[in-house]
Design a protein around this motif. Sequence first.
Motif, PDB file in Angstrom:
ATOM      1  N   ARG A 127       0.817  -1.215   0.000  1.00 21.64           N
ATOM      2  CA  ARG A 127       0.000   0.000   0.000  1.00 21.64           C
ATOM      3  C   ARG A 127       0.849   1.262   0.000  1.00 21.64           C
ATOM      4  N   GLU A 140      -6.674   8.504   0.548  1.00 23.24           N
ATOM      5  CA  GLU A 140      -6.357   8.056  -0.802  1.00 23.24           C
ATOM      6  C   GLU A 140      -5.198   7.077  -0.729  1.00 23.24           C
ATOM      7  N   SER A 167      -3.096   3.547  -2.989  1.00 22.98           N
ATOM      8  CA  SER A 167      -2.950   2.566  -4.059  1.00 22.98           C
ATOM      9  C   SER A 167      -2.316   1.318  -3.472  1.00 22.98           C
ATOM     10  N   GLU A 168      -2.660   0.159  -4.005  1.00 19.31           N
ATOM     11  CA  GLU A 168      -2.069  -1.081  -3.525  1.00 19.31           C
ATOM     12  C   GLU A 168      -2.243  -2.175  -4.568  1.00 19.31           C
ATOM     13  N   ASP A 169      -1.448  -3.204  -4.441  1.00 15.19           N
ATOM     14  CA  ASP A 169      -1.621  -4.402  -5.257  1.00 15.19           C
ATOM     15  C   ASP A 169      -2.607  -5.320  -4.555  1.00 15.19           C
ATOM     16  N   ALA A 175      -3.867  -3.920  -9.901  1.00 19.59           N
ATOM     17  CA  ALA A 175      -3.534  -2.677  -9.194  1.00 19.59           C
ATOM     18  C   ALA A 175      -4.825  -1.951  -8.845  1.00 19.59           C
ATOM     19  N   TYR A 176      -4.912  -1.485  -7.596  1.00 17.39           N
ATOM     20  CA  TYR A 176      -6.130  -0.844  -7.099  1.00 17.39           C
ATOM     21  C   TYR A 176      -5.797   0.546  -6.568  1.00 17.39           C
ATOM     22  N   HIS A 177      -6.633   1.539  -6.928  1.00 19.26           N
ATOM     23  CA  HIS A 177      -6.471   2.907  -6.429  1.00 19.26           C
ATOM     24  C   HIS A 177      -7.830   3.420  -5.978  1.00 19.26           C
ATOM     25  N   TRP A 215     -13.063   4.423  -7.264  1.00 15.59           N
ATOM     26  CA  TRP A 215     -11.936   3.512  -7.386  1.00 15.59           C
ATOM     27  C   TRP A 215     -11.669   3.127  -8.846  1.00 15.59           C
ATOM     28  N   LYS A 231      -9.454  -0.082 -11.059  1.00 17.88           N
ATOM     29  CA  LYS A 231      -8.732  -1.353 -11.034  1.00 17.88           C
ATOM     30  C   LYS A 231      -8.122  -1.555 -12.419  1.00 17.88           C
ATOM     31  N   THR A 260      -8.883  -1.235 -17.814  1.00 18.43           N
ATOM     32  CA  THR A 260      -9.135  -0.523 -16.567  1.00 18.43           C
ATOM     33  C   THR A 260     -10.633  -0.473 -16.287  1.00 18.43           C
ATOM     34  N   ARG A 271     -11.382  -5.286  -2.013  1.00 21.40           N
ATOM     35  CA  ARG A 271     -10.656  -4.047  -1.659  1.00 21.40           C
ATOM     36  C   ARG A 271     -11.587  -3.068  -0.968  1.00 21.40           C
TER      37      ARG A 271
END
Length: 230
Positions: free
Chosen positions: A38, A58, A60-62, A76-78, A109, A111, A132, A229
């Motif tokens: 993260r 805010e 981002s993470e895998d 990838a997630y934001h 979000w 992805k 995306t 997520r």
Amino acid sequence: MTLKGLSSGIASYDVGGPNATMHIEEQIDTYAPVNATRHGQRQLLVFPLSKGKKWSDEFSEDATSHVGHDAEWQYAYHAISQSHVIGTEKRHVGAGTFDTFVIERNTAWTKRDPHSSSTTLHALHCDDADCTVTGYSKEVFWYAPSIGRAVLRAYSQSGDSDYIWNRSPEEILRDASSLVTELVGYGSDATCRNPHPPLLARVPSAPWYGFPLFMNNTWEFLMQRDMARE
């Protein structure tokens, strides 16, 4: 979900039944699952809580997800979220009646970059070149300070921000497209081994508005349906 231990501000849980148990860890100060990849901060709770309090976060993470027992995939997630303590409420759930803070959390979000080494998922493809998915979610927590836990949680998502963010907590709680979890046992090991029947908990029985209704073999569809997520 069963609490197994607590150490250095990290709570450990076993989730699922005896034949499909998953282990998760959670930060007790922010209620967020631990993720070493993260960037930024995920803050589901910010103490002290009080009526009217607002905050944003805010990160981002895998993300790693599973299909069945042996297929693992990543993306990838934001997320950008706005949270608001909208009031207090006495809430009755399977485990009993609790005085709670009612917290709304609205999230936008994305992805992207899905991939997997599993042969089970090799048939999946991207429908668009950027591969995306953009979406919006609304989550409502009924957090009980007496036990340091949300005793009820309702979650729904959509491809339309106006549709999902403008819904009231009760609308989210009762909607057929919502995922609802609740506390059904609290106390000693013996108490938790014999939980009470849930009153409100359920899985979604209707598709999310703004997303494709029928299953297909694209990564986009799989990312839309993965809500771990949020």
